[in-house]
Design a protein around this motif. Structure first.
Motif, short mmCIF file in Angstrom:
data_model
loop_
_atom_site.label_atom_id
_atom_site.label_comp_id
_atom_site.label_asym_id
_atom_site.label_seq_id
_atom_site.Cartn_x
_atom_site.Cartn_y
_atom_site.Cartn_z
N ILE C 102 0.82 -1.20 0.00
CA ILE C 102 0.00 0.00 0.00
C ILE C 102 0.86 1.25 0.00
N SER C 103 2.02 1.17 0.64
CA SER C 103 2.83 2.38 0.78
C SER C 103 3.26 2.96 -0.55
N GLU C 104 3.28 2.13 -1.60
CA GLU C 104 3.64 2.68 -2.92
C GLU C 104 2.61 3.67 -3.43
N PHE C 105 1.40 3.58 -2.87
CA PHE C 105 0.31 4.44 -3.34
C PHE C 105 0.05 5.63 -2.43
N LEU C 106 0.82 5.67 -1.37
CA LEU C 106 0.59 6.77 -0.42
C LEU C 106 1.45 7.96 -0.78
N PRO C 107 0.94 9.16 -0.54
CA PRO C 107 1.79 10.33 -0.74
C PRO C 107 2.92 10.24 0.27
N ALA C 108 4.04 10.75 -0.10
CA ALA C 108 5.18 10.73 0.81
C ALA C 108 5.69 12.15 0.96
N ALA C 109 6.25 12.41 2.12
CA ALA C 109 6.80 13.73 2.37
C ALA C 109 7.91 14.01 1.36
N PRO C 110 8.05 15.25 0.91
CA PRO C 110 9.04 15.58 -0.13
C PRO C 110 10.45 15.70 0.42
N ILE C 111 10.87 14.66 1.13
CA ILE C 111 12.23 14.68 1.69
C ILE C 111 12.86 13.32 1.44
N ASP C 112 14.18 13.33 1.48
CA ASP C 112 14.91 12.07 1.44
C ASP C 112 15.08 11.61 2.88
N VAL C 113 14.55 10.43 3.21
CA VAL C 113 14.53 9.97 4.59
C VAL C 113 15.93 9.85 5.16
N GLU C 114 16.84 9.29 4.37
CA GLU C 114 18.20 9.10 4.90
C GLU C 114 18.88 10.43 5.18
N ASP C 115 18.72 11.38 4.24
CA ASP C 115 19.27 12.73 4.47
C ASP C 115 18.69 13.35 5.73
N ALA C 116 17.40 13.15 5.91
CA ALA C 116 16.74 13.74 7.08
C ALA C 116 17.31 13.17 8.37
N TYR C 117 17.47 11.83 8.42
CA TYR C 117 18.06 11.24 9.62
C TYR C 117 19.45 11.80 9.87
N LEU C 118 20.21 11.92 8.79
CA LEU C 118 21.58 12.44 8.91
C LEU C 118 21.56 13.84 9.51
N GLU C 119 20.68 14.67 8.96
CA GLU C 119 20.61 16.06 9.44
C GLU C 119 20.22 16.11 10.91
N LEU C 120 19.25 15.29 11.29
CA LEU C 120 18.83 15.30 12.70
C LEU C 120 19.94 14.79 13.60
N GLU C 121 20.65 13.77 13.16
CA GLU C 121 21.72 13.24 14.01
C GLU C 121 22.88 14.22 14.14
N GLU C 122 23.17 14.91 13.05
CA GLU C 122 24.21 15.95 13.16
C GLU C 122 23.75 17.06 14.10
N THR C 123 22.47 17.38 14.02
CA THR C 123 21.95 18.40 14.93
C THR C 123 22.11 17.96 16.38
N ILE C 124 21.79 16.68 16.67
CA ILE C 124 21.96 16.19 18.04
C ILE C 124 23.42 16.30 18.47
N THR C 125 24.31 15.93 17.57
CA THR C 125 25.74 16.02 17.89
C THR C 125 26.17 17.45 18.22
N SER C 126 25.50 18.42 17.61
CA SER C 126 25.90 19.82 17.81
C SER C 126 25.40 20.41 19.13
N ILE C 127 24.55 19.66 19.87
CA ILE C 127 24.10 20.15 21.18
C ILE C 127 25.30 20.15 22.12
N ARG C 128 25.53 21.27 22.81
CA ARG C 128 26.73 21.35 23.61
C ARG C 128 26.52 20.90 25.06
N ASN C 129 25.31 21.08 25.58
CA ASN C 129 25.04 20.62 26.94
C ASN C 129 25.03 19.10 26.95
N GLU C 130 25.92 18.51 27.76
CA GLU C 130 26.12 17.06 27.71
C GLU C 130 24.87 16.28 28.12
#
Lengths: 321, 321, 321, 321, 321, 321
Positions: C102-130
């Protein structure tokens, strides 16, 4: 820009000009004294004067209802509960010769006014739709000579450059949002609305000595939202742009709907995606401006005064980085 | 004006033109039948047709989504529960030759249109303030050619002349109120507002076959309130009347504030006594118009259908005099 | 990702898989027919099937209450009013062998999922408070395996990647806002809140065949806001971070207050600037997501369906650039 | 009726009786002084007394909490900012012999009380339904002896004759409305409701020295709306009119529903056209009464004080005729 | 009291009387069928009849708009999704001879009516204030003959004895509350209010065949709250008790204020502690009655239908003890 | 427990310790005086001191902002309007040696604390579900050491034992309600919720000298509702009870939903009958607590001060039994 207050230390004898923003007589154990609020561009300090003289009373009679006023204060700083206050020795008006503009004592938006103008004008130049570019350019230059002096509202973004700062923030947030929804949002329309949306507030406020002390009758009879709708139509007519073209109608719609709901002053509600975006971006920056203005007056680690707009107090707190 | 419905009696065979306003297929014990609402200027009647033919289905396919339509009905009236309905023998479109205007079947306001125009024009003549008289006269003549065909709203004062009727009532109520508060209310201003307040609704509604079926995009993007504010300013400019004069600003204010609150579409709220008076007089007649429209469709002694506007049903009841 | 619908032309015979999302029996002049909505990742099309066979009725009985289902449709496109619809020749389930997700027929967000994960993980890494970095990292990885499949809400940001897209937008808008108010906002706290704020929605929704069809009992009994507050405390405890430290308390506060008001589900209201910022940024993207979702289903130049969330229709209109 | 205040000029020495309506001690540069508001039937004036004597303090102690009081003032008028105020030389109570009724200093409704009674009684005579005519006549005469002294509310239509004025206006507006909707409205019912609707307010207010200073316990326990419903039923019973007749039930309904909504005190909402009309006419005159009362205290060209009822200030402004 | 439904098992052939509460024609693969809801005092069951005969259609035409009706059903139970439904063989009206009262099929409050009357009468006897005891006794006996047949509302406490049950619960909760606040609450007043507060609902509802199907005109024109206020005054008058005594005024106040707020129908708000207590106790039992009524129709482990009153669904769930 | 005030008679010379709860300087004819409120556990009395000495001013400076304080007062009682006040001769702090706890002067709930604990513990023992019994017992003992000192709120149930009293009332009302709806309500769940629902308020209030003078930051950042949800989960984990069991989830739900609506602080709304019951019982006792607290400060026969919570004044009135 005078920014003395944050650097004051306990038991320091000072002689400085301040902006006297409130002055009240209070009853103490040794009779009447003055309780004052003194301000400069960096904040506020409480001050008290005891042993009132005939001259003090004359000063009181004269300036009591004409605040704010620049005054020269001599006194000594003291520890008072958690903060510093000022025990005043004498208060005088500055000499006629040393005229000091009130605006030196006002907080100013944290932007460079010339840079801001440059950025906005480059943004206008980047609009690709010719009708929108011309109308926005024309209306912007109509208001530009007065813009820098106005605050964005009476609740937030106060002080010199406040309205300009808010417009700039609105434009920048719009650019981010356009980046997130590139297929949904027409950049020309959203940017045009962002630049014009609040400019006519300049006709809503009465500026006295650099401070908005009152609103105009026009603000109650017509209001900045409809005033800008008039400006757009009349400018279009002047530029021989069809007032019934879709560009003019939608730009008018952006302005009319930007408060989002009728109870906030919009006679029509957002009906195109760009109008929703402008409304939401405006709310975001306006409310953060209120928070920012509230915290300016709040010491670190304390709860702010009650905000009628936010229906809350906010705590000024800092995490260690 | 066709007004046959109230005089129908039980077991009467009729052949009449009606306005077909709803048409649905229903399932009965003998298969599918049509359930219809037929109307003329005096009211509505329910009708049913059984034994559907191929021609009936063709009719259904054609006019189903193009209602209302004038049709010729042959049938017989029957007692049905407390009311009369119609058992239909056949339904046809009127011949090409006998074109019948839909407006003959629409309810019309209980006024003489020419008398109403005369009364409004005499009222305009009686305005003493020259600026107001000229602007009101000019704007009124701009809209007059279209006025009689429009209803006052989609909830009340429906039908031919409805908007004109509402304007007339607003003017007459204003005259009474001026008589009660002669020192408080400026007649020129209140009367000017009363005449112009709703005229721009003509740009809010799409008229098809004499019926308002849709609102225009403009009604959502700008709306009749701001449209009239534009008209006033632009007419003043054309007449070389200062757009910043107090007359123009207050007349604009009358229009902008006449819905009373932001949530009802006014970007500013009434700020002079005449604006309050106009708002209150407008509410009074508008709501009575809704009641009147609701009761038109309600049999004597019954409760009306639910009104979303009034948040109530109303009972149609008559005391003996 | 199947995206056939927008490229269909009139009078084209097709044989394609679609997602059948609604199926109703209707009464026409020639008896009962099916009215269907077919979808793929690019939009929707209406379809009708006449001359129903016994097999059609069996299909109806089986899948009527189990929609959506992938079906194979043979038919021909037709002009119908302003749009195209499909006259269906036959409908079949796909063979057992050709299982289609079914997922082939569903609209999908206009983002690349892997890129998005990467961006979020880099953002987490950039948090300075341990403490914040560790808690956010841990909780994020708890939910990450399920994240991509969830929509952000049932009103907007629907489809594969919707929740991930909303989180990404919230983080990006937060970065812009931090740039506008650098002295007021602690980046670590705001970014931490932005990443975690809606993750526990994964426990609020029941995912069936890639679609959120129901909410869980837990969403009514506890709700995603309190669930995330638990996650934060329990993760802190697991990481030996003091649950009474200011970091944990404020991060919990960011989550608990991000709906802004009690009536929207926040048991406490924003009390620090970062909490206000998160709330406002979340509202901005959530509402634009609703607009975006609404317009996906609206043809160019038309008004959308009524949105309960926006209390409006929106017009899909495009200015020439 | 004493109406001295509007004719006062600057630097005029006067010796007049006024109604002292507020008296406060204030702190000035030369010690304590009195700040007073003096009123007569035409308006208010501010006054100040310096150099307080022992007698002044005694006066203060005595009358401080017993205001308003008639006092004799000697003083001199002065220019003070935009208005005139009064510098007081001495204040005394009037001699025992020269008893002066407070009512001479109160504003009075701009009507002739006897003419008003005559008009209302002729209106009652014109009611054609016998039951309604008898009940209305009887209840009206029950309250008539007290009517003229009562204000219509504590927000508007204040002063002698205020309630009578409001009833008269309600009747006159009803007559206009009946003229606009002659087929919809039963004149007998609407007029009956108009005359009785607010009479029982006389039992809600405590009148002291001609001024409503308090409401009665009964106004909180039962209220004027239900009290009048009792009066109608008990009068009908006394007149041997069936309390279950439609006339009695509908007249009761007119009264019970005239505040329009539950939150304004009506236990049931208008359910017949006459009840809607009465409610709307009552709102119209009540709100204009509030505007009128507010502007009485506002100088020409100024904004009024804030009105809690209107949630606004109003500008007192006059167009040239 | 007929209570067959909960004991039905799958594949059981039955022949039973039920109350037919809904009957609709639906379209299936084999043509039209009936979808019915059958009820008895213990709950509801869905039923379907295929292969409709001419007799079925006649039945449909006759009883379609006259539901509910007692019918005799022969059929077989089947497993359908999670629940049991009934496949119907035939439906008939019961013979003329075997007249069966609808009330046997209605849910009844879980109380013994005679015990309840006894308890209420003993409670009246225990009132110590003679005026209150006499008035309450007299009014209670006025309504008693009709009391048992009425439900407490159309949302909850439905069925035979519902109003009586609610009154009993209100009295019992009042006794508990008096025990918690013995010094604050006057037992006589609170108990008197508890007994009388809803009795006049009997005049608000139209009872047909033991079911409240409509409200009376009187409920819209006057309403049960004011009706009871009349009853109290008129009973006091009849008993020669001063209608202006504090007992009568406060008892009237208890009734008038028991809905708590104007928007819920109380013309005055609670102003003595007993009135607050009655309002709160009434709300408590009324809302639990709504919950109870909602869950009666909900299978174990399921969410109930949406409740407009509660603005929620409720889950029927049982913890192990 | 000191309870002197109600027994004071006119013209009695007294020397007593009181709690000074307000102290203001006022201006009288003979200069400045003190206006004070003195309290003990039984009520309040107004007091005035004239002829202020240097020592009085020192006292003022010291304790002005540190109220409430225990002081020793010598003075004489006087008749003042309808009540008694106190003319003060001197005010002193109590000697260092005679330290007097503020709690002796505070009102206390009318319960025996030890009996209350006993009753609650027996109630816990009576819970039959083992998981609930263990969790409730454990959490209750966590808070028990602090419980007796806390008020239930800052509006009602003030004073020593107030929170305990409210919990006891909630439990007792729950028992009554369980008796009325035995089939609908699970006693274990409702009783468990009743005992725990407000305990975490102890972490919301700052207790200083036995009085709640402030709320904690935690009350704004997290709040007592979510705090108790954490306590329940963490206690279950500690006791090795599955945190995802239905008992833990429902108990959490009882707490989270007990304020009934989002705007009152509940992140989820009641979704099981026991949660509705707890919410309604809590509202009942909380509001009666507000009434009780308000009337404590109101003389017999008078209207109370305005209550923001109730949006009303209440009359303290007593019917003869």
């Amino acid at each position: 820009m005078r920014r003395v207050i944050p650097s004051l230390k306990v038991n320091e004898t000072i002689k400085e000009h301040f902006l006297l923003t409130s002055l009240q007589t209070k009853l103490g154990k040794n009779g009447t004294y003055f309780e004052m609020t003194l301000a400069d561009a960096s904040g506020e300090i409480k001050a008290r004067k005891w042993d009132l003289t005939e001259k003090d009373y004359q000063l009181y009679d004269v300036i009591h209802k004409e605040l704010p006023q620049v005054v020269l204060i001599k006194g000594i700083t003291r520890q008072f509960q958690q903060t510093i206050d000022l025990k005043v020795f004498y208060i005088v008006y500055p000499d006629e010769e040393t005229v000091i503009s009130i605006s030196e004592f006002l907080p100013a938006a944290p932007i460079d006014v010339e840079d801001a103008y440059l950025e906005l004008e480059e943004t206008i130049t980047s609009i690709r739709n010719e009708s929108l570019k011309k109308i926005v350019g024309e209306v912007f230059h109509l208001y530009k000579p007065f813009l820098a002096q106005y605050p964005a509202s009476i609740h937030g973004h106060q002080g010199y450059g406040g309205l300009l700062w808010h417009i700039l923030n609105t434009v920048r947030l719009s650019e981010t949002v356009i980046g997130l929804y590139p297929n949904m949002l027409n950049r020309d329309l959203l940017i045009s609305g962002a630049i014009l949306h609040d400019l006519a507030k300049i006709k809503d406020y009465k500026l006295e000595k650099g401070i908005v002390t009152k609103v105009t009758d026009r603000s109650k009879f017509v209001g900045h939202i409809v005033t800008m709708a008039h400006d757009i139509r009349e400018t279009a007519r002047m530029l021989n742009i069809d007032v019934n073209s879709i560009e003019v109608e939608l730009l008018e719609h952006m302005i009319l709907s930007h408060h989002g709901k009728g109870e906030y002053g919009s006679p029509v509600q957002p009906s195109v995606p760009e109008a929703f975006a402008l409304h939401l971006v405006d709310v975001l920056d306006t409310r953060l401006g209120v928070v920012q203005h509230l915290l300016e007056k709040t010491p670190q680690g304390e709860w702010s005064e009650w905000s009628k707009v936010l229906e809350k107090r906010i705590k000024k707190i800092r995490l260690e980085g």
